[in-house]
Design an enzyme around this catalytic site. Sequence first.
Site, mmCIF file in Angstrom:
data_model
loop_
_atom_site.group_PDB
_atom_site.id
_atom_site.type_symbol
_atom_site.label_atom_id
_atom_site.label_comp_id
_atom_site.label_asym_id
_atom_site.label_seq_id
_atom_site.Cartn_x
_atom_site.Cartn_y
_atom_site.Cartn_z
ATOM 1 N N HIS A 105 17.663 40.527 -15.777
ATOM 2 C CA HIS A 105 18.948 41.417 -16.705
ATOM 3 C C HIS A 105 19.812 40.707 -16.422
ATOM 4 C CE1 HIS A 105 18.895 43.247 -12.410
ATOM 5 N NE2 HIS A 105 20.079 43.039 -12.763
ATOM 6 N N ASP A 146 11.047 42.207 -15.744
ATOM 7 C CA ASP A 146 12.745 41.841 -15.196
ATOM 8 C C ASP A 146 12.545 40.196 -14.322
ATOM 9 O OD1 ASP A 146 15.177 41.985 -14.533
ATOM 10 O OD2 ASP A 146 15.826 43.437 -13.729
ATOM 11 N N GLY A 223 26.002 41.446 -8.527
ATOM 12 C CA GLY A 223 26.049 39.945 -8.330
ATOM 13 C C GLY A 223 24.840 39.165 -7.238
ATOM 14 N N ASN A 224 23.793 39.813 -6.270
ATOM 15 C CA ASN A 224 23.166 39.736 -5.971
ATOM 16 C C ASN A 224 21.392 39.559 -6.947
ATOM 17 O OD1 ASN A 224 24.390 41.052 -3.036
ATOM 18 N ND2 ASN A 224 22.938 39.217 -2.874
ATOM 19 N N SER A 225 21.557 40.325 -7.664
ATOM 20 C CA SER A 225 20.001 39.786 -8.200
ATOM 21 C C SER A 225 19.670 38.506 -8.624
ATOM 22 C CB SER A 225 20.850 40.408 -9.664
ATOM 23 O OG SER A 225 20.384 42.472 -10.051
ATOM 24 N N GLY A 281 -3.041 53.240 -21.133
ATOM 25 C CA GLY A 281 -2.466 54.769 -21.935
ATOM 26 C C GLY A 281 -2.187 55.742 -21.593
#
Length: 390
Positions: A105, A146, A223-225, A281
């Site tokens: 992200h 991610d 901003g740490n991401s 599923g």
Amino acid sequence: MRPAPPAIVAVVAALLGGITALVLGAATGLTSGETRTVVVPGAAVTTELRPAAVPALGNRFDPAAIYAARAPGVVTLYADLGADGQSQGSGFVVDAAGTILTNAHVVTNVAAAAGQKVVGARRLYAEFKDRDRAPARIVGWDLFSDVAVVRVDPADHALAPVPLGDSASAVVGEPVAAIGSPFNEQSSLSVGVVSATDRTIESLTSSFSVVGAIQIDAPINRGNSGGPLFDARGRVIGINAQIRSTSGSAEGVGFAIPIDVARRALVQLERFGRVSYAYVGITTQDVTPGLARRFGFAAARGALVARVEPGTPAAKAGLRGGSRSETVNGLRVALGGDLIVRIGSVRIDGAGDVSRAVLELSPGQKVPFVVLRQGTRRETIEVTLAERPA
């Protein structure tokens, strides 16, 4: 005070990893005078990575030593997302070839895609601790975990790769250190402890949950991401990715993507340019000893199949979902479905174990699911796994 509604908490959690272009436009030089206000939300393969670093720190937790040794390997990433604005996050160098791990992200428009095609940043820059910048290119991303992989040219800047650890060995209470760029404050250190392990958290970038997440109380903010979470020996055990907050700032509940999951994504992205996941599923829920006694199940623990999605490997194999439900101690329990107690050689004690077991498998594999039909009759059902849908 009344607690904030869950919807508010979830939205705030999705903000980690980007700050508005109002701040970034002038500060980073990504834009030429214009600013846009965009908030960016925040078959198992093994290989030997190429890190030039080794965990040289001792077992004593020394944040200053960790920072001195590892901060040169942590970068601030600035992404130009075109019409979707800009984002700023963190990342860390993992080998001498200039490979950097971060969050998907941070370097894609997934936050603004809203069901449309996800695209990577048009321009991407990595800023090192000495404030020197280098252009970076995206190798690929995995929306399910991610995780993204980007690369800089080693000729553009001296590299200080950081060693990767083992997230499965993380224990509650052990000290951790996070290095990143909260609110664009480069190379910031925060410390805390592991608050919990094996958390299942909602993904910011897909409809599937992320399993095995590490919960921390070390303050992490926007901003740490994409930045590293280090153990006491200076090894990366997670990628800081999310916060749960009612204020939009750190409140002591942060989450890191386990490095074991990120390592898998890294290997597949470098080898194949994409990451594949096995898919069954089903929706499951935990069976505890109390529920087992209440409903006469032949196993004290397991994963109860609540729903089987039509047309999926589970449906084709004949796994059965719940046909009715009851509420016990405020918990709604789906009944009538199969109780999974083993997948292949892996014992299943709860719903999270199902996700973790399937994560280690590959699309196309035929795997025996040992179930208790109606909670009592033991059967083995062969399930041929498919690839997880986007």
